[in-house]
Scaffold this active site. Structure first.
Site, mmCIF file in Angstrom:
data_model
loop_
_atom_site.group_PDB
_atom_site.id
_atom_site.type_symbol
_atom_site.label_atom_id
_atom_site.label_comp_id
_atom_site.label_asym_id
_atom_site.label_seq_id
_atom_site.Cartn_x
_atom_site.Cartn_y
_atom_site.Cartn_z
ATOM 1 N N CYS A 105 -18.478 2.505 24.938
ATOM 2 C CA CYS A 105 -17.748 2.361 24.414
ATOM 3 C C CYS A 105 -17.640 1.427 23.569
ATOM 4 O O CYS A 105 -16.651 1.518 22.946
ATOM 5 C CB CYS A 105 -16.854 3.294 24.942
ATOM 6 S SG CYS A 105 -16.159 2.912 26.166
ATOM 7 N N GLU A 150 -8.578 7.422 26.113
ATOM 8 C CA GLU A 150 -9.755 6.337 26.037
ATOM 9 C C GLU A 150 -10.629 6.882 24.788
ATOM 10 O O GLU A 150 -11.937 7.898 25.489
ATOM 11 C CB GLU A 150 -10.118 6.368 27.165
ATOM 12 C CG GLU A 150 -9.301 5.277 27.848
ATOM 13 C CD GLU A 150 -8.633 3.626 27.772
ATOM 14 O OE1 GLU A 150 -9.962 3.154 27.608
ATOM 15 O OE2 GLU A 150 -7.274 4.109 27.794
#
Lengths: 385, 468
Positions: free
Chosen positions: B244, B210
């Site tokens: 993010c 990720e």
């Protein structure tokens, strides 16, 4: 290709929520030599169906098929979106320095590591269909002839050059006694008294593999077969007994028409033997007792598993085919191939207005905001959050 | 002396003994996680406040509640997820049992980041435990307070024969990665993602990465600027921009920019007051290194809003930059802070071209009153996830997979997707030992007639479109 709708919570009730399948972009398929049409075309189908452009690197070892794939196949596809590249290990290494959006590799674990390492430099996702030594446990509670038929067919198909073929048998000495004559009987039935003249038995792909296999014939003792013919790259359907775990035939994936039998005294010992080794691509258990079969299934792991037969499941497009551990990562066949070559993009389309409803989440915060938000996020009865 | 050897061996042995296989064991672990959250709420809030100056609201919403939601979902669905999935059969396998069995991989490594140190540690952990794995957790050493809680308090709530926390910085993590794991789940930067995947390749260990990227936020002329300003600002400045999936930069026309700027100022004042530094609702930068990096970015383009910073507080004001060049640092690296640059484009086509010249981001946003414009941006770009007319709300839905594509990552998780990520899906076919006569068709010596019959038997039943 259709968008898959997702379920919403209270805060997203007015939104359109779905998963969209998108092609990755430029896909590289590196194919092997043992089923050079199948193991090239089946991944290709998925990559094309998912909307990718494809570079195909067929195996240079299966020279006949390589030629057809390079010269004939592109005529049937839109060549602005498809290309075949040729070469050996050196050229493939150079190819792998380039950036792809997905790499699909079928081959050995050793080369699988090289492919994944190259992919890591570009953060390229991969599917690796590798191999291993696929154990085949044969219980005492079995009909030896039935087992012999089934094991032999899957072992000697394509002269044993099959990643999911049973690689070795685990059984008791007593079972071995009964299995050997049954195997001989099966081999004679399938291939006649002179298997080398049977049209139904394959040959070894090249000299290198042939020499490797011929050397394995020296392990343990030959119980059935053992003949070879270098000029024909022929190896007889062979069964070896009295093999030690340390011998080469029990160390490397055989990938040929040689079946070693290793003795174990119980199903527990068989499971222990299997679990000491790398997870294989396939695992087989033969028994009249479904309990024994289930025990094998429960207490081991492998890419796939079959009870009382060989790799028939590869014909079932509803099951995924793939390895685990050293036998690989990722899976394909049928819809699984399409999904392998697609990015699943989560999408949420909210209305541009109705701002008042969103106000609750903005600072400055109060306890009331917080409580209401928590409740709203957890509101879907089966999907909390 | 290898500090990890013993721990890893212990966990492998426990896995080998089958401790984690039963649903009861896994449910007990998940309930343990739930109690960890419930019994240590204040401790967790304090740790998040110390590390990131997170408000109670943000801690509750984005850390605790999300983690709790995943635990509850997993507990509720565990047995359903664990169940064998039976599959359609063809004629040849009609009498057989064909199914997909979910199995744990074995020893799983989770490397967690510092920005949502509770959420991004616990949510993968829920999936790994639910799937029956033994887990080694490497929390971020940068979010020091949370690291302490995870190392000292969390293990008490789990069976420690199957779970361990290991600590350390880049060097220790490098050594840890030399060991063999059966799955590695990494959240962090693309640069370190490459290191993790390269290490994993040596052992043929599958990974989920990720990662991150610069998440574009296209703002159409056909928009209400105030609405857009509210939505973009909330998602940008949440956690002081250290998210993010936050909108990283805005793409809009000069005309839209004229209308957006006062609206953004108004939003910022509304959210954080006239002196944002004194607002309890604005986070702080995690450490000096990140603070210095962000402060340098304030020199790019021109400051239209904000621009203040305070080193002693690691405070950066909610900032909007204009007149930025593509070549400047603020448009080259993922910002990961409360700074929002606006880049001008003259049309949605130019915006799409701009986006497609760059790496695929983790998230992509498009604001427009016209659903056609939103759909065009969606269709002509790619990204991990996409949201039209809002920020990262899509992440709150556990029914949807969350993950990147290209440089923003590979693999996906949340909800059942986490369980599936940490499970090997094993194809199983159980046939009968008898009825050997039926198999005679496939054995040599062959004939064309037999081949025809076999081919028909292998066809998917009832589906003329699946010809094998």
């Amino acid at each position: 290709m259709k968008d898959e709708p997702g379920s919403t919570n209270l805060f997203t009730k007015l939104d359109s929520v779905f998963i969209r399948k998108e092609p990755f972009g430029l896909v590289l398929i590196i194919a092997p030599w043992n089923y050079p049409v199948n193991l090239t075309l089946v991944p290709l189908v998925g990559a094309l169906a998912a909307g990718n452009c494809v570079v195909l690197k067929p195996s240079e070892i299966s020279q006949g098929t390589e030629k057809v794939l390079a010269e004939v196949l592109p005529q049937y596809l839109d060549q602005s979106c498809f290309a075949v590249v040729l070469g050996g290990p050196q050229e493939t290494g150079q190819l792998l320095e380039h950036r792809f959006d997905y790499i699909f590799f079928t081959g050995s674990p050793r080369v699988g590591k090289i492919v994944m390492t190259a992919a890591a430099k570009h953060l390229t996702p991969v599917t690796l269909e590798l191999g291993g030594k696929n154990p085949c446990y044969v219980d005492d509670n079995c009909d030896p002839q039935t087992v012999a038929n089934r094991v032999a067919w899957f072992r000697y198909f394509n002269a044993g050059q099959t990643c999911v073929a049973p690689d070795y048998v685990l059984c008791s000495p007593e079972m071995q006694e009964r299995l050997l004559p049954a195997l001989q009987s099966t081999i004679t039935r399938f291939y006649g008294d002179d298997p080398q003249s049977s049209p139904n038995l394959g040959r070894i792909i090249n000299q290198k593999q042939f020499q490797r296999l011929r050397a394995l014939l020296g392990c343990g003792h030959v119980a059935i077969g053992g003949q070879s013919d270098e000029s024909d790259r022929y190896i007889a359907p062979t069964v070896l007994v009295d093999v030690q775990e340390t011998e080469p035939v029990m160390q490397e994936e055989i990938f040929g028409p040689i079946l070693p039998i290793v003795n174990v005294r119980s199903v527990d010992e068989a499971i222990e033997f299997i679990n000491r080794r790398e997870k294989p691509l396939a695992l087989y258990a033969f028994s009249n007792s479904s309990q024994v079969v289930n025990q094998m299934l429960e207490r081991t792991s492998s890419g796939s598993f079959a009870g009382n037969d060989g790799f028939l499941y590869v014909s079932l497009l509803s099951v995924p085919l793939g390895g685990v551990g050293h036998s690989g990562m990722g899976r394909y066949h049928g819809k699984f191939t399409f999904d392998t070559f697609s990015h699943h993009r989560t999408c949420l389309l909210a209305p541009s207005g109705l701002e008042k409803l969103k106000e609750i989440r903005y600072p400055p915060y109060t306890d009331w905001n917080q409580q209401l938000l928590r409740w709203g996020m957890g509101s879907n009865s089966c999907t909390l959050l």
